[in-house]
Write a protein that holds these residues in place. Sequence first.
Motif, PDB file in Angstrom:
ATOM      1  N   ILE A   1     -21.657  17.927 -24.563  1.00  0.00           N
ATOM      2  CA  ILE A   1     -22.658  17.134 -23.845  1.00  0.00           C
ATOM      3  C   ILE A   1     -22.528  15.668 -24.226  1.00  0.00           C
ATOM      4  N   SER A   2     -22.557  14.799 -23.217  1.00  0.00           N
ATOM      5  CA  SER A   2     -22.466  13.358 -23.458  1.00  0.00           C
ATOM      6  C   SER A   2     -23.584  12.630 -22.712  1.00  0.00           C
ATOM      7  N   ILE A   3     -24.339  11.784 -23.415  1.00  0.00           N
ATOM      8  CA  ILE A   3     -25.365  10.963 -22.775  1.00  0.00           C
ATOM      9  C   ILE A   3     -24.677   9.733 -22.191  1.00  0.00           C
ATOM     10  N   THR A   4     -24.638   9.651 -20.877  1.00  0.00           N
ATOM     11  CA  THR A   4     -23.926   8.543 -20.230  1.00  0.00           C
ATOM     12  C   THR A   4     -24.844   7.402 -19.805  1.00  0.00           C
ATOM     13  N   GLY A   5     -26.161   7.635 -19.850  1.00  0.00           N
ATOM     14  CA  GLY A   5     -27.073   6.566 -19.464  1.00  0.00           C
ATOM     15  C   GLY A   5     -28.523   6.927 -19.703  1.00  0.00           C
ATOM     16  N   GLU A   6     -29.376   5.899 -19.732  1.00  0.00           N
ATOM     17  CA  GLU A   6     -30.810   6.083 -19.915  1.00  0.00           C
ATOM     18  C   GLU A   6     -31.563   5.211 -18.923  1.00  0.00           C
ATOM     19  N   ALA A   7     -32.674   5.743 -18.419  1.00  0.00           N
ATOM     20  CA  ALA A   7     -33.509   4.993 -17.485  1.00  0.00           C
ATOM     21  C   ALA A   7     -34.971   5.179 -17.868  1.00  0.00           C
ATOM     22  N   ALA A   8     -35.768   4.140 -17.649  1.00  0.00           N
ATOM     23  CA  ALA A   8     -37.184   4.191 -17.998  1.00  0.00           C
ATOM     24  C   ALA A   8     -38.071   4.479 -16.795  1.00  0.00           C
ATOM     25  N   SER A   9     -37.471   4.577 -15.612  1.00  0.00           N
ATOM     26  CA  SER A   9     -38.240   4.862 -14.401  1.00  0.00           C
ATOM     27  C   SER A   9     -37.321   5.479 -13.360  1.00  0.00           C
ATOM     28  N   GLY A  10     -37.930   6.015 -12.305  1.00  0.00           N
ATOM     29  CA  GLY A  10     -37.138   6.608 -11.241  1.00  0.00           C
ATOM     30  C   GLY A  10     -36.297   5.582 -10.509  1.00  0.00           C
ATOM     31  N   ASP A  11     -36.863   4.410 -10.262  1.00  0.00           N
ATOM     32  CA  ASP A  11     -36.107   3.356  -9.575  1.00  0.00           C
ATOM     33  C   ASP A  11     -34.922   2.899 -10.420  1.00  0.00           C
ATOM     34  N   GLU A  12     -35.157   2.794 -11.723  1.00  0.00           N
ATOM     35  CA  GLU A  12     -34.072   2.406 -12.630  1.00  0.00           C
ATOM     36  C   GLU A  12     -32.987   3.479 -12.647  1.00  0.00           C
TER      37      GLU A  12
ATOM     38  N   LEU B   1     -32.149   5.507 -10.117  1.00  0.00           N
ATOM     39  CA  LEU B   1     -31.369   5.419  -8.885  1.00  0.00           C
ATOM     40  C   LEU B   1     -30.361   4.286  -8.950  1.00  0.00           C
ATOM     41  N   GLU B   2     -30.768   3.178  -9.539  1.00  0.00           N
ATOM     42  CA  GLU B   2     -29.853   2.044  -9.688  1.00  0.00           C
ATOM     43  C   GLU B   2     -28.730   2.381 -10.671  1.00  0.00           C
ATOM     44  N   LEU B   3     -29.089   3.065 -11.746  1.00  0.00           N
ATOM     45  CA  LEU B   3     -28.117   3.423 -12.774  1.00  0.00           C
ATOM     46  C   LEU B   3     -27.050   4.375 -12.241  1.00  0.00           C
ATOM     47  N   LEU B   4     -27.464   5.323 -11.412  1.00  0.00           N
ATOM     48  CA  LEU B   4     -26.533   6.333 -10.904  1.00  0.00           C
ATOM     49  C   LEU B   4     -25.477   5.756  -9.964  1.00  0.00           C
ATOM     50  N   GLN B   5     -25.669   4.533  -9.525  1.00  0.00           N
ATOM     51  CA  GLN B   5     -24.662   3.889  -8.680  1.00  0.00           C
ATOM     52  C   GLN B   5     -23.403   3.545  -9.476  1.00  0.00           C
ATOM     53  N   THR B   6     -23.563   3.417 -10.794  1.00  0.00           N
ATOM     54  CA  THR B   6     -22.423   3.008 -11.629  1.00  0.00           C
ATOM     55  C   THR B   6     -22.123   3.964 -12.776  1.00  0.00           C
ATOM     56  N   VAL B   7     -23.056   4.856 -13.080  1.00  0.00           N
ATOM     57  CA  VAL B   7     -22.888   5.749 -14.232  1.00  0.00           C
ATOM     58  C   VAL B   7     -22.696   7.194 -13.759  1.00  0.00           C
TER      59      VAL B   7
ATOM     60  N   MET C   1     -16.737  18.098 -20.289  1.00  0.00           N
ATOM     61  CA  MET C   1     -17.952  17.613 -20.952  1.00  0.00           C
ATOM     62  C   MET C   1     -19.047  17.357 -19.924  1.00  0.00           C
ATOM     63  N   ILE C   2     -20.267  17.770 -20.245  1.00  0.00           N
ATOM     64  CA  ILE C   2     -21.398  17.596 -19.340  1.00  0.00           C
ATOM     65  C   ILE C   2     -21.989  16.203 -19.535  1.00  0.00           C
ATOM     66  N   LYS C   3     -22.007  15.432 -18.468  1.00  0.00           N
ATOM     67  CA  LYS C   3     -22.538  14.068 -18.531  1.00  0.00           C
ATOM     68  C   LYS C   3     -24.018  14.083 -18.150  1.00  0.00           C
ATOM     69  N   VAL C   4     -24.858  13.562 -19.042  1.00  0.00           N
ATOM     70  CA  VAL C   4     -26.312  13.617 -18.865  1.00  0.00           C
ATOM     71  C   VAL C   4     -26.914  12.218 -18.838  1.00  0.00           C
ATOM     72  N   VAL C   5     -27.835  12.004 -17.906  1.00  0.00           N
ATOM     73  CA  VAL C   5     -28.610  10.761 -17.857  1.00  0.00           C
ATOM     74  C   VAL C   5     -30.067  11.096 -18.151  1.00  0.00           C
ATOM     75  N   LEU C   6     -30.663  10.387 -19.099  1.00  0.00           N
ATOM     76  CA  LEU C   6     -32.052  10.615 -19.491  1.00  0.00           C
ATOM     77  C   LEU C   6     -32.977   9.685 -18.717  1.00  0.00           C
ATOM     78  N   THR C   7     -34.097  10.228 -18.241  1.00  0.00           N
ATOM     79  CA  THR C   7     -35.073   9.404 -17.535  1.00  0.00           C
ATOM     80  C   THR C   7     -36.468   9.682 -18.070  1.00  0.00           C
TER      81      THR C   7
END
Length: 216
Positions: free
Chosen positions: A27-38, A40-46, A1-7
């Motif tokens: 396809i699986s949405i594993t996370g969402e971010a409202a900014s680039g900084d958010e 980068l922080e999200l990708l540390q755990t997702v 399954m392709i894991k996708v994060v939306l920004t």
Amino acid sequence: MIKVVLTDDHTILRDGITAMLYGDKSISITGEAASGDELLELLQTVPADVVLLDLLMPEKSGLQYIPLLKDLYPDIKVLVLSVLQDEVSVQRAMELGAQGYIHKNAGREELQTAIKQVAANATYVSPSTYTDKAKARDLSRYVIAPVSNGMEFLRLSEAETEILQLVAEGFASNEIAEMLNISKRSVIMHRQNLLSKMNSKNTASMIKYAAKNGIV
């Protein structure tokens, strides 16, 4: 399954993309971010295989995050999702390391195709980015750099871009003139134009502005 994060800074758009991808079991949405900084922080755990990245976001351009993402997470593929559909924007994003570029008017099928191709280490560029040939030719002489409010655009000529880069590297006007085989007066004129375009009072603030917006 392709894991996708939306920004994207618009919640309604993130919700719309999630709805479009709902039902695709690959396809699986594993996370969402409202900014680039958010992001980068999200990708540390997702976990993520593909990042869907908007270009026009508050504070910093999405373009500024592409090389950073490729450096920190080389295995994650970046798929740009943008309202911009000129060839210059596409080329710049791809040169910075994006794996694909899709326009925000894309339908469900195209979005799914783009994600799957990018995840498979292929490239994907929306056909709609090449519909306006006249505009693309007109823009081909410029580097387009999002300004800090993420809404307007700054056009720099190739000469201005080259001189700005050399100024940022610490070269003086006479050195730049010699390197580019142009007059010192021309260099000074370009520097004055750059200060004006970036609404900067001095060279230091101009370079800071350019760095913040991913121009240098």
